[in-house]
Design a protein around this motif. Structure first.
Motif, PDB file in Angstrom:
ATOM      1  N   GLN A  79       0.829  -1.202   0.000  1.00 18.13           N
ATOM      2  CA  GLN A  79       0.000   0.000   0.000  1.00 18.13           C
ATOM      3  C   GLN A  79       0.867   1.257   0.000  1.00 18.13           C
ATOM      4  OE1 GLN A  79      -3.273   0.398   2.961  1.00 18.13           O
ATOM      5  NE2 GLN A  79      -2.185   2.225   3.647  1.00 18.13           N
ATOM      6  N   TYR A  82       2.886   1.481  -3.375  1.00 18.39           N
ATOM      7  CA  TYR A  82       2.007   1.772  -4.519  1.00 18.39           C
ATOM      8  C   TYR A  82       1.570   3.232  -4.501  1.00 18.39           C
ATOM      9  CZ  TYR A  82      -1.762   1.693  -7.879  1.00 18.39           C
ATOM     10  OH  TYR A  82      -2.557   1.982  -8.957  1.00 18.39           O
ATOM     11  N   ASN A  83       1.126   3.722  -3.340  1.00 22.77           N
ATOM     12  CA  ASN A  83       0.614   5.090  -3.263  1.00 22.77           C
ATOM     13  C   ASN A  83       1.688   6.139  -3.524  1.00 22.77           C
ATOM     14  OD1 ASN A  83      -2.047   4.356  -2.760  1.00 22.77           O
ATOM     15  ND2 ASN A  83      -1.755   4.319  -0.545  1.00 22.77           N
ATOM     16  N   ARG A 120       0.696  -4.300  -8.521  1.00 24.57           N
ATOM     17  CA  ARG A 120      -0.736  -4.373  -8.215  1.00 24.57           C
ATOM     18  C   ARG A 120      -1.381  -5.546  -8.951  1.00 24.57           C
ATOM     19  NH1 ARG A 120      -5.133   0.605  -8.233  1.00 24.57           N
ATOM     20  NH2 ARG A 120      -6.974  -0.690  -7.805  1.00 24.57           N
ATOM     21  N   GLU A 133      -6.050   2.774  -1.133  1.00 24.95           N
ATOM     22  CA  GLU A 133      -5.404   3.408  -2.282  1.00 24.95           C
ATOM     23  C   GLU A 133      -5.597   4.917  -2.218  1.00 24.95           C
ATOM     24  OE1 GLU A 133      -5.733   3.495  -7.197  1.00 24.95           O
ATOM     25  OE2 GLU A 133      -7.114   2.274  -5.999  1.00 24.95           O
TER      26      GLU A 133
END
Length: 821
Positions: A79, A82-83, A120, A133
């Protein structure tokens, strides 16, 4: 086994290292791989981008930014990465930034967003756990030399030690408001406890062994910089301490305060040596001459004064054209500089004669000497490096102004600077490093959020404008006239088709209040609802009045307040006025429809009165006393014509509106501050100031049980097998509804009604926000930043306003591993 470029760009490797060895080991592995990887190395990934050393650098920075959160929640590594990576160099990131800094999305080798997308896909194919997200870029640069030192509240001042290896900061934090940081690693070295008010001034001794600080609590303190131990406390100052300074030889400490005085203290003994008096208003800044012979002070009496340290005599007075909040001597002692109204004023110390003209442009809040011929300057929107001789600006570092006081510091080697901020982040960077692009969300802070839980849209309000965010996370413009609502809240119809907000037409004569209806799907005005005020009830001049309003459960009617003590009810379809419901001549603080739409409920907090009118006839059916401050002690059953109110007398009264029956209960002799009815109206819960929640049979009045709390409970809800409470110790508690037995305790603030009714709910507190499924006390996912408020729309779309990052806008999507959003 050592890891290399190829293995450390595999998510599984990163997750394994973090879960088994921790954050520090993961960062060390990235550092080791970077040291062994040539700058021109490239490794193509199967079904993914080609990676290189830059990949490792950005990964390391991303992990470092969220290191504290990842130590507690290693399961959230995907998380966090990715963010960060998704928005780092993606083409659509450009719309969220401004400025002339480096633009990663313009790099021909931009690939980090593609790596995030590949991870992802892999995770979704493997059926990963729940996560959050971010649909907007988060704050924090992923390349360059910028570091942010996070505090839990606004930071007002900072200072480098004489070696430039440590940075001291002073903040608003409760108790823990003086900190020392390693300037190279951005690691916290010491936290000093003692000040009870925010720290406004901070200074190092010349040998770097002692640190001085001054606070709003009318005190100054000296600390051992190595151990953090307090050496002396100088309490009882005449006013807030604004500035502190050590003499060059370290034997004296000067303390300036808002009580117009400067005190000199012996550093060894802690005894006061003398007091310098002469300023006619608050002292804002003090600084010693390099010789130690003189002390300069600036004050809000528009003067700079120079004092003989040995005798305490005033040797010079230099008039300014504004309050003097910053004074500084050059290292060679030949010049004294201070901030004037439109620049920097400079005077020679040999005769205290002021040079003609000003240096720089605009109002500076801080002046520092960088060598003998250059000045480091702080303005409301940038840092500057100024050549004193010709006045040329050699360097600038712009930043997004947050409208709050800031402080700056420059390292003695003239290579680094620190910039404080209201959101608790201190920017630590290199003086001549490239400026990264500015995140627009930092410039456009959000001060209010309005919407309907699990609805289709949220309204985010800035000081200058409002905009809408739909359940897909898309931002949309609202009508220009919507800004007339100011900071007044919007309300939404149950089906989400209409929104309403109050308007005040000050340009009309006489001024007029009304309610504007908006078509939510098209975001266009529908009609305005307004009527002339009744005699003696005009509220058009009460600019701070917050007029309550509510849609009926079927969305056909709107009840609103546009005058004092009167509720108007309009038909939404054509704007026809149906009822004018009069109450006492005091502001209406509550307007609601009962869940069946049969009655209109209004509350008058100043009069402690609750009134119920029949929606069909407009007739008054109930006028009773009720606790309405600070929140209404009122509840209505969802499936029965029954309401309940609490009173300051300790009474709890239950009314059956259709039968005209009432029952008075006496939970305690302490005020009843919150009540809740079960959906069928058969049970009623009451929170009292005796720190207890009691559950009664609403039909018989019999007490079923009571549950004591360690702090005052002020909200309660019941649903299914659960009774949920929220109390003054920022704790949410779960009980068995049938027996009152405790079942779970959650640290943080959750609204019990949302816990029991919503698909997703959140726990807000002093740390990361936790998201939960309905009535489940076990979190489904966490988000690292501290939030002030949030709104969860349908499909798990979260719109939030930051607390640590004050008023920063977040748009998040909850991904539920159990098949939710």
């Amino acid at each position: 086994m050592p890891h290399d470029l190829a293995s450390l760009t595999e998510l599984s490797t990163l997750e394994h290292l973090l879960s088994t060895q921790g954050v520090e080991a993961l960062l060390a592995a990235l550092d080791s791989a970077l040291a062994q990887t040539p700058e021109d190395a490239r490794v193509p990934r199967e079904d993914g981008p080609t990676v290189g050393p830059k990949t490792l650098r950005v990964l390391r920075k991303a992990i470092a930014l969220d290191a504290g959160f990842l130590r507690a929640h290693p399961e959230a590594l995907f998380q966090c990465l990715y963010n960060r990576l998704r928005w780092y160099d993606a083409p659509d990131a450009a719309a969220h930034y401004s400025g002339a800094g480096a633009k990663p999305w313009s790099d021909p080798e931009a690939h980090l967003h593609s790596l995030a997308a590949q991870w992802r896909r892999q995770r979704e194919a493997a059926g990963g756990s729940s996560w959050v997200e971010s649909l907007l870029p988060l704050r924090g640069a992923l390349e360059g030399v910028d570091e942010v030192l996070w505090h839990d509240s606004q930071v007002l001042c900072a200072a480098f030690d004489p070696s430039g290896t440590r940075l001291a900061t002073g903040s608003w934090s409760d108790g823990h408001n003086v900190r020392v940081w390693d300037a190279a690693t951005a690691r916290s070295l010491q936290v000093m406890e003692g000040h009870e008010g925010e720290v406004r001034g901070i200074a190092w001794s010349a040998d770097g062994k002692r640190l001085a600080s001054g606070s709003r609590d009318h005190d100054a303190r000296i600390w051992d910089a190595e151990t953090g131990a307090q050496l002396h406390a100088f309490t009882g100052q005449e006013g807030q301490v604004t500035s502190v300074a050590f003499s060059p030889e370290g034997t004296l400490l000067a303390v300036g305060n808002l009580g117009w005085r400067i005190h000199l203290y012996d550093v060894a003994s802690g005894k006061r040596v003398r007091t310098l008096q002469g300023h006619q208003q608050s002292v804002l800044s003090v600084a010693f001459h390099p010789s130690g012979r003189w002390l300069a002070s600036g004050a809000s009496d528009d003067t700079v004064r120079v004092w003989d340290v040995e005798t305490g005599a005033q040797v010079a007075r230099l008039d300014s054209d504004t309050s003097v909040g910053t004074v500084a001597f050059s290292p060679d002692g030949e010049w004294l500089a201070w901030a004037a109204l439109d620049g920097v004023a400079v005077a020679r110390t040999r005769d205290w004669k002021r040079m003609e003209g000003l240096k720089g442009e605009g109002r500076y809040s801080q002046v520092s000497w960088l060598g003998t011929s250059r000045l480091g300057l702080l303005r409301y929107d940038r840092l500057e490096l100024l050549e004193l001789g010709d006045g040329v600006t050699l360097w600038t570092r712009p930043y997004a102004s947050d409208g709050h006081e800031r402080g700056a510091a420059f390292s003695p080697d003239l290579k680094h600077f620190a910039l404080t901020a209201a959101d608790g982040g201190v920017l630590l960077s290199e003086l001549h490093a490239p400026t990264p692009p500015t995140l627009l969300a930092e410039e456009h802070r959000v001060v209010n959020l309005w919407g309907r839980a699990e609805g289709n849209i949220a309204i985010a309000k800035r000081y200058d404008a409002a905009f809408a965010i739909d359940a897909r996370g898309h931002m949309r413009a609202v009508p220009a006239e919507a800004n007339e609502s100011g900071l007044q809240p919007w309300r939404f119809s149950p089906d989400g088709a209409l929104a309403a907000y109050p308007v005040l037409h000050l340009h009309e004569e006489p001024p007029r209040r009304g309610v504007q209806l908006i078509d939510v799907e098209r975001l266009v005005p529908v009609r305005e609802l307004s009527v002339p005020p009744l005699e003696g009830r005009d509220a058009s001049k009460k600019l701070t009045l917050e007029p309550p309003m509510a849609f009926s459960p079927d969305g056909q009617w709107l009840a609103a307040v546009i005058e004092i003590g009167v509720v108007r009810v309009w038909r939404v379809a054509d704007g026809k006025l149906r009822h004018t419901l009069k109450g006492p001549v005091t502001p209406v603080s509550l307007v609601e429809f009962t869940p069946d739409g049969a009655y209109v409920v209004s509350g008058h907090a100043e009069a402690s009165r609750l009134m119920v009118h029949d929606m069909g006839t407009g007739a008054l059916v109930l006028d009773t006393q009720a606790m309405l401050k600070p929140a209404p002690a009122y509840a209505a059953a969802a499936r029965a014509p029954r309401i309940a109110v609490g009173r300051a007398s300790g009474e709890l009264e239950v009314f059956d509106l259709s039968a005209g029956f009432r029952r008075v209960l006496q939970p305690s002799n302490e005020p009843v501050i919150a009540v809740r009815l079960s959906d069928d109206g058969g049970r009623v819960a009451a929170c009292s100031l005796d720190d207890r929640v009691r559950l009664f049979d609403a039909g018989t009045g019999g007490l079923l049980y009571e549950v004591p709390h360690p702090a005052m409970p002020f909200s309660v809800a019941m649903e299914g097998d659960w009774l949920v409470t929220r109390s003054d110790d920022q704790t949410t508690r779960f009980f068995d509804l049938a027996t009152g037995a405790p079942r779970a305790v959650i640290q943080g603030n959750a609204e019990p009604e949302e816990v029991t009714r919503r698909q997703y709910w959140e726990v807000l507190g002093e740390g990361p926000v936790a998201f939960h499924r309905r009535t489940d006390p076990v979190p489904m996912a966490y988000f690292p930043d501290v939030l002030e408020e949030d709104l969860i729309l349908r499909d798990g779309l979260v719109v939030a306003r930051g607390r640590t990052l004050r008023d920063f806008l977040y748009v998040l999507r909850l991904h539920d591993a159990q098949g939710g959003a």
